[in-house]
Design a protein around this motif. Structure first.
Motif, short mmCIF file in Angstrom:
data_model
loop_
_atom_site.label_atom_id
_atom_site.label_comp_id
_atom_site.label_asym_id
_atom_site.label_seq_id
_atom_site.Cartn_x
_atom_site.Cartn_y
_atom_site.Cartn_z
N GLY A 212 36.42 25.93 -9.91
CA GLY A 212 37.00 25.38 -8.69
C GLY A 212 38.32 25.95 -8.27
O GLY A 212 38.98 25.42 -7.37
N ASP A 289 31.42 24.84 -11.27
CA ASP A 289 31.45 25.06 -9.82
C ASP A 289 30.95 26.45 -9.45
O ASP A 289 31.37 27.04 -8.47
N VAL A 294 35.37 28.08 -4.14
CA VAL A 294 36.45 27.70 -3.24
C VAL A 294 37.06 28.98 -2.66
O VAL A 294 37.28 29.96 -3.36
N ASP A 298 40.12 27.64 2.21
CA ASP A 298 40.18 26.28 1.69
C ASP A 298 41.55 25.98 1.09
O ASP A 298 42.06 24.87 1.21
N ALA A 299 42.14 27.00 0.46
CA ALA A 299 43.38 26.79 -0.28
C ALA A 299 44.61 26.74 0.59
O ALA A 299 45.52 25.93 0.35
N TYR A 313 39.65 20.73 -1.28
CA TYR A 313 40.30 21.38 -2.43
C TYR A 313 41.77 20.97 -2.51
O TYR A 313 42.26 20.59 -3.59
N LYS A 316 42.13 17.40 -3.50
CA LYS A 316 41.81 17.24 -4.93
C LYS A 316 43.01 17.57 -5.80
O LYS A 316 43.35 16.82 -6.72
N SER A 468 45.77 26.82 -7.88
CA SER A 468 45.39 25.41 -8.07
C SER A 468 46.54 24.51 -8.51
O SER A 468 46.33 23.47 -9.14
#
Length: 519
Positions: A212, A289, A294, A298-299, A313, A316, A468
């Motif tokens: 992910g 995942d 991802v 998305d980030a 994302y 989360k 992340s």
């Protein structure tokens, strides 16, 4: 942070760089090292320094390589600390210095460490010994001193005797060095080192994008199970795939006792090439995942001007990772406040190059390679006219900062002839794909969005999102560095680029937790 999310509790941390230590102390211990010393500072201890404990400004900018070594002119904070002071603390300095202290062991520190400072033993020692010399992007110099640090890590594991040792390194460690005509596999030698201290190695090549993370980040992982823990696990589990792999490693360890030059009998398991292994009940966590990756969009898309709303994302990251160790008095982030999100100023020449890189993402691999080679060889190759025509199908940026609509192939060539570069890793991100792995300095990549204001490098926050990290995680110290300082300074961009992505930490922590739950 990832391991704590998997229910592990921090016992002790060690970090070589004072600059990275400032970030760790702030986010994980709630200590702001930029403020005047307080009683909380007893949780941050220098193994060796040229400066007094009260001189934190100089300590935070000290070259750790010059501070290493506990000679008469060095100051060490590690003297008569109680177990309560050492528990959940940070030791700043070389792991070699720490090993020297444990080997001398005049104050019973080794036994106190093995007992978890009164908590009853150590479940896990996790570390990422520096790996620049193993990296395919680096010099791959087997003689580099940094290459000795995985062995120092093994020495520390022998001192601490945890149930599991977890080592992370770049995947470049899997490619051989050739020394005097003979291939040398660094990963295998590291595994042997753990075999010799009584640990059964399980070697993996995993990718953070499969758990992910918005980055194509392959990493070598070695899980070393203490022999008694490994035997108990095999006797207690029904996971036949994992049993077979561990039994193979145990046979290798046994044979190694008779032949230190053993070169076969141990393999590593690749998350792309060995799908059957990752069907193991426990190891399946590392490919959870794999079916839906991802993307960069998305980030970070919500961070740009006019961007979309935060993705699932982003939500989360900010919902799952809670800020439970913030320094006292730090207010919560306001709705639109973004830490470490200062836009970098790029000149017109850089913007022109970045726009070309964006255009390359729309070309075929062959066409893109033609342009890259042209830029790196100062035009000393034949350029195919159709490649210029492909680039000219959309706007480009001139070297005086003007947007050129409907450029001619000659316009494009005129720009390219002024953009020669020796940089090997620059590229534009692609919105619908995970980011590339090589993100550790500001100009490694430019933004994917095709607007003039997006012709820029990423901010520290954007890189942290890709790795992340949640938005409350405050990366400290100076933003970037250069010249001779780059040899020892670890500024914000490098801290993020070198980090294990927290979501990968969660997945690895779950694997370790599941193994321990069986034993």
């Amino acid at each position: 942070m990832g391991l704590e999310k998997s229910d592990f509790k921090l016992l002790l941390a060690n970090e070589l760089s004072p600059m990275a230590s400032e970030t760790f102390a702030y986010n994980h211990l709630g200590i702001n090292l930029s403020e005047p010393p307080s009683s909380d500072m007893n949780k941050v201890l220098w193994l060796s320094s040229q400066y007094a404990r009260t001189d934190l400004p100089n300590r935070l900018r000290e070259n750790p390589q010059e501070a290493a070594g506990r000679g008469d002119q060095r100051i060490s904070d590690l003297k008569n600390q109680t177990d309560s002071e050492l528990s959940r603390s940070l030791l700043v300095g070389s792991i070699k210095d720490l090993n020297d202290i444990l080997e001398e062991d005049t104050k019973g520190l080794k036994n106190r460490l093995r007992d978890g400072f009164g908590l009853g033993g150590v479940d896990l020692v996790s570390g990422g010994p520096p790996c620049q010399s193993f990296s395919l992007a680096g010099m791959r110099d087997h003689t580099n001193d940094r290459n000795q640090l995985p062995w120092e890590f093994a020495k520390f594991v022998e001192h601490a005797q945890p149930k599991i040792a977890l080592l992370e390194n770049v995947s470049g460690i899997l490619r051989p060095f050739t020394i005097d005509g003979k291939k040398y596999y660094a990963w295998l030698e590291v595994a042997k080192a753990f075999c010799k201290i009584g640990y059964i190695p399980l070697c993996l090549n995993v990718n953070a994008k499969y758990v992910g993370v918005a980055q194509n980040r392959p990493r070598f992982i070695m899980l070393g199970l203490r022999k008694d823990v490994c035997e108990n696990f095999i006797a207690s589990t029904e996971d036949e795939i994992l049993i077979a792999a561990l039994e193979e490693s145990m046979v290798f360890q046994q044979k190694l006792g008779d032949d230190e030059n053993l070169e076969s009998g141990l393999q590593y398991y690749d998350s792309d090439k060995d799908p059957e292994f990752f069907k193991s009940t426990i190891m399946s966590t590392l490919v959870s995942d794999k079916e839906k990756l991802v993307t960069v969009k998305d980030a970070i898309d919500d961070l740009r001007s006019g961007g979309e709303k935060p993705s699932r994302y982003v939500k989360k990251l900010n919902n799952e990772f809670k800020n439970s160790h913030a320094p006292k008095g730090v207010p919560e982030l306001k709705k639109d406040e973004k830490l470490n999100h200062e836009l970098r100023c790029n000149g017109n020449r850089v913007k022109a190059r970045f726009r070309i890189y964006q255009r390359l993402t729309k070309l075929t691999k062959f066409e893109a390679r033609c342009v890259e080679n042209y830029l790196k060889t100062e035009g000393n190759i034949t350029f195919l006219p159709e490649v210029l025509e492909s680039i000219a199908k959309d706007w480009v940026m001139s070297l005086d900062g003007k947007k050129m609509l409907n450029p001619t192939p000659k316009d494009v060539l005129d720009i390219l002839d002024q953009l020669y570069t020796k940089k090997q890793t620059q590229r534009a991100l692609q919105a619908e794909m995970p980011a590339p792995a090589a993100l550790s300095i500001p100009d490694d990549a430019c933004h994917y969005h095709e607007s003039e204001e997006s012709l820029r490098t990423l901010t520290v926050r954007e890189m942290a999102r890709i790795q992340s990290f949640p938005d409350w995680y405050f990366i400290r110290s100076k933003v970037t560095t250069g010249g001779k300082m780059r040899k020892f300074e670890v500024p914000q961009y490098t801290q993020i680029g070198n980090a294990v992505p927290p979501l990968l930490g969660v997945a690895l922590g779950k694997v370790c937790k599941d193994i321990l739950s069986v034993t």
